[in-house]
Design an enzyme around this catalytic site. Sequence first.
Site, short mmCIF file in Angstrom:
data_model
loop_
_atom_site.label_atom_id
_atom_site.label_comp_id
_atom_site.label_asym_id
_atom_site.label_seq_id
_atom_site.Cartn_x
_atom_site.Cartn_y
_atom_site.Cartn_z
N ASP A 56 0.12 9.92 5.94
CA ASP A 56 0.45 8.92 5.15
C ASP A 56 0.14 7.70 5.62
OD1 ASP A 56 2.05 7.77 3.00
OD2 ASP A 56 3.42 9.24 2.93
N ASP A 57 -0.64 6.84 4.81
CA ASP A 57 -1.14 5.32 5.17
C ASP A 57 -1.95 5.27 6.71
OD1 ASP A 57 0.70 4.75 2.97
OD2 ASP A 57 1.80 3.47 4.13
N CYS A 92 0.38 5.66 -2.41
CA CYS A 92 0.60 7.12 -1.88
C CYS A 92 0.35 7.99 -3.26
CB CYS A 92 2.09 7.49 -1.27
SG CYS A 92 2.16 6.25 0.11
N ASP A 336 -3.50 9.80 2.41
CA ASP A 336 -3.43 9.38 1.04
C ASP A 336 -4.05 8.01 0.91
OD1 ASP A 336 -1.23 8.01 2.37
OD2 ASP A 336 0.09 9.18 1.15
N ASN A 337 -3.80 7.01 1.66
CA ASN A 337 -4.63 5.90 1.44
C ASN A 337 -4.71 5.08 2.90
OD1 ASN A 337 -1.56 5.55 -0.04
ND2 ASN A 337 -1.77 4.04 1.77
#
Length: 584
Positions: A56-57, A92, A336-337
């Site tokens: 995540d991130d 996300c 995700d990003n």
Amino acid sequence: MKAFALLAPLAAILSISKLALGQLQHDSIDAPDQGPGFHDVHGRGSKPNFIVFLTDDQDQRYNSLDYMPLVNKYIRKEGTEFTNYYTTSAMCCPSRVSLWTGQFAHNTNITDESAPHGGYSKFTEQKLDDNWLPGWLEAAGYSNNYIGKFINGVTQSRKYAPKGFKNTHWEPLVSPGIYTFYDPIFATNDGPIERLTGKYQTDVISDKSIKLLDDLATNKTDPFLLVISPTAPHDEVWFDKGRTIFTPPVPAKRHEHLFKDARVPRSPNFNPDDQDKVSWIQTLPKLTQDEEAQLDEKFRSRLRSLQATDELVERVIQRLEDHGQLDNTYIIYTTDNGYHLGTHRMYAGKQTAYEEDVNIPFLIRGPGVAKGRQNDAVATHTHFAATVLRLAGLPTPDHLDAPSIPVLAQDDRNAASFQSETFAVEFWAGAFMENKTFRSTQNVYKSVRVFGNGNNFFYSVWCTGEHELYDLTKDPYQIHNAYAKTLVKKPYLIDRLDALLNVLRTCKGQTCRDPWSVLHPIEEPNGGNKGGPLKKVRSLKDALNKSYDDYYASLPRFAFKDCRNYYDASNELTVPKSPPQEDL
Ligand SMILES: *[C@@H]1O[C@H](CO)[C@@H](O)[C@H](O)[C@H]1NC(C)=O
Ligand SMILES: *[C@@H]1O[C@H](CO)[C@@H](O)[C@H](O)[C@H]1NC(C)=O
Ligand SMILES: *[C@@H]1O[C@H](CO)[C@@H](O)[C@H](O)[C@H]1NC(C)=O
Ligand SMILES: *[C@@H]1O[C@H](CO)[C@@H](O)[C@H](O)[C@H]1NC(C)=O
């Protein structure tokens, strides 16, 4: 800004794309695009398994992967790294939904983290799980398994499994225990809520993953998809008296001491003295020394928090090997990003289309994938579904917004079926800086990224009417906004980029996969050679042919009416090129 009637050429473009959309309504399934020699890849009749590590991130641009020795040992060195892999929406929830559906956010209309414009409730209301990768895999006999964070808005009362996971293993993190590293809360399909105060989230996910792999092996449940999604290196998020508080991610105790000297790379775009940006970013004050120090501390916390994920990866791969399944499994590592820290004076977070927020890690190993390679083929989360389907030998639905990534060693990345030169990055949800009170409602934009044939551009149109253009060949850190200058010196380039953006911002299926076909619907004889092969305009390079200058100059421009925090089609239109621009 006022709405103008469409000019004729664009009206023509739009009616063509409507026609194309009409054809896509019934979700036709194409014959599998397997490429030459595909059937030999697995060397056996059975379908491959898939394990997807989804963090995540996690940034790519600050080299967080370099701090993960086990990911390097087991995936990077044993597989291929795609260095030009992007998310098409830097948040996300929209990003994860694009990953599983193979569609841009403008087609899923999941544009925010939470309701009303995003989150799990909107995902289910729109029945996006009727037509997505887990469903297609399940229909082909896959057992789908999910452990960890799915999307925002999975709560203790809204914990039900989406389609594709209802009859198998669904164990999502649920709010308010999604981002609390030492207080995770899990749900299962029908079982009780499990709150594990004092236990480290990633380690719990690791234990659960190993147990699941053992069950799958004992039960000979094969083929399977297993998604493992810890939230590191995302900030810890907790709620206090109606406030949402972001603090740096918490590492496992055994990793607290690591990387004492690491700090955010002082790239040329880190907290710059001068900047050439759209107004809301332009006017950010320089970060103070204190804030820089906080960002360095956050950077270290992020790297430390990823160490348990690194160990998890090793454990899962070793267990797969113990079960004799490693050779028949594709292992994918992505996030995700991306994330920025101090970039262009922005404190910390995502949500912009600058490289730090959208260029993300993507590693894959498995049968037929080259070992220890880097590949700069352009790929995005919208390519993910088609890639998995192809590796599973399954047909690709025609409505997918991107083709498969050329992940196999044998793939000819220049083949028409893999060609991907350009994609849109879009955002409607505003911006905030994690761990600060700052908010902007002007972070609404549509942008286009184009690579290849020596071109490497980023062009962006904002809800404020502002524009940005970066030539990343000359300006990899996106420091000098070249829009105004280019409008004077090379207006023909802006004409092309804006026309491309105008197609990509509403594209669907085939028109996303080959946006130039909308602008150049008729095939033309190659180089005027009578009897030669037909050559379409397939790239920016082809489109830059001078013979198209007048055509592109005649097209209207894309513009937002104003800044709205959701995708309202009537807010996004084309306007005639304004005379002052031409007179500049
Ligand atoms: C997207 O969803 C919002 C509600 O969240 C709705 O108002 C809007 O019309 C939808 N946009 C499109 C283009 O369907
Ligand atoms: C494996 O089989 C056991 C016993 O039948 C069952 O309880 C369990 O849910 C199965 N697990 C998986 C992952 O299929
Ligand atoms: C932000 O995080 C830093 C630690 O990295 C902390 O010192 C600071 O107080 C936090 N600021 C706010 C507004 O929460
Ligand atoms: C440019 O387009 C013209 C007309 O379609 C064509 O004859 C010419 O070969 C093209 N040039 C290049 C470099 O492709």
